[in-house]
Design an enzyme around this catalytic site. Sequence first.
Site, PDB file in Angstrom:
ATOM      1  N   GLU A 108       0.827  -1.197   0.000  1.00 31.71           N
ATOM      2  CA  GLU A 108       0.000   0.000   0.000  1.00 31.71           C
ATOM      3  C   GLU A 108       0.869   1.259   0.000  1.00 31.71           C
ATOM      4  O   GLU A 108       1.885   1.323   0.698  1.00 31.71           O
ATOM      5  CB  GLU A 108      -0.865  -0.032   1.255  1.00 31.71           C
ATOM      6  N   PHE A 109       0.461   2.233  -0.776  1.00 27.34           N
ATOM      7  CA  PHE A 109       1.139   3.527  -0.754  1.00 27.34           C
ATOM      8  C   PHE A 109       0.401   4.443   0.216  1.00 27.34           C
ATOM      9  O   PHE A 109      -0.808   4.642   0.099  1.00 27.34           O
ATOM     10  CB  PHE A 109       1.170   4.171  -2.137  1.00 27.34           C
ATOM     11  N   ILE A 110       1.141   4.969   1.182  1.00 25.53           N
ATOM     12  CA  ILE A 110       0.585   5.901   2.158  1.00 25.53           C
ATOM     13  C   ILE A 110       1.185   7.276   1.905  1.00 25.53           C
ATOM     14  O   ILE A 110       2.411   7.435   1.900  1.00 25.53           O
ATOM     15  CB  ILE A 110       0.872   5.445   3.605  1.00 25.53           C
ATOM     16  N   ASP A 112      13.085  -2.232  14.639  1.00 25.48           N
ATOM     17  CA  ASP A 112      14.120  -1.340  14.085  1.00 25.48           C
ATOM     18  C   ASP A 112      13.570   0.083  14.025  1.00 25.48           C
ATOM     19  O   ASP A 112      13.564   0.734  12.991  1.00 25.48           O
ATOM     20  CB  ASP A 112      14.528  -1.820  12.691  1.00 25.48           C
TER      21      ASP A 112
END
Length: 334
Positions: free
Chosen positions: A133-135, A238
């Site tokens: 998904e592109f946020i 991380d």
Amino acid sequence: MVHVSAPLSAPFSLVSSAPRGRRRASLLPKLARRRSIMASLGDDPIREWILTEGKATQITRISPIGGGCINHASRYDTDSGSFFVKTNRRIGPSMFEAEALGLSAMYATQSICVPMPFKVGPLPTGGSFIIMEFIEFGPSRGSQSVLGRKLAEMHQAGKSSKGFGFDIDNTIGSTPQINSWSSDWIEFFSEHRLGYQLKLALNQYGDSAIYEKGQRLMKNLQPLFEGVAIEPCLLHGDLWSGNISSDKNGDPVILDPACYYGHNEAEFGMSWCAGFGGSFYSSYFEVMPKQPGFEKRRDLYMLYHYLNHYNLFGSGYRSSAMSIIDDYLRMLQV
């Protein structure tokens, strides 16, 4: 929550609103174009997925996205929304498979915003890819207070009945991270976190001094955990400033994980380059109360990441790691 930019649940349709007599004729060019597109996709599995399972009919733009030193990142804009794609020309799918499992586990907690992974696979010329998904990121990292609360909610919701570890090994940076299951946190952290990094330093640099002192510390960690009840919590693993952002609504977003189930305090091991402030910790501890001896253990969890940076980037991080080890050996009188 996560804002899905690509409506993957909407079925692709070739049905026209034209009258029945004209509908079939109008479909023929579309079907022919579709077959032509599909025939040319065999050498590009990224485009193939986007134009089939991704429900897009056209990729309008591909834009490179900077920020990573291990993988190449791009934004794919389509008539069905945008996708975020990472590729690596040297490493097979296992690295991205582990990332996808971590993202899926965090996403399932329904707490903090993370990109949903869609597809992992090999590249025909070698290497691998992941589509997710592109946020759309906002102008800042968002509220420290909200980040602390959301992260605590993820730790609270993400539990494991298997103990400490993860279903798959992954990487911390480009260093392998071993996640074999263990019922004992001190044993897990000693062997698979500190011990693994110390062996790397010995093999890579011949650094017997840090190895031998580190081994002494590993065998004497028990006093640092007296009176502490440790539950396996889902960790990002991380969490430094480069892996923290916010969406266009200002809600915190975390990405590029090295997930495993561990002591929640281990999440703060990268705090020396994460910029966590007082409001972050106050909000976090309202949800996940601070445990006895927290301050005594903070540097222990930082040590893992200092050792990893030493192994990845060289001697500039050695003195920080050795200083922490020496301080603990004096504190524990071993």
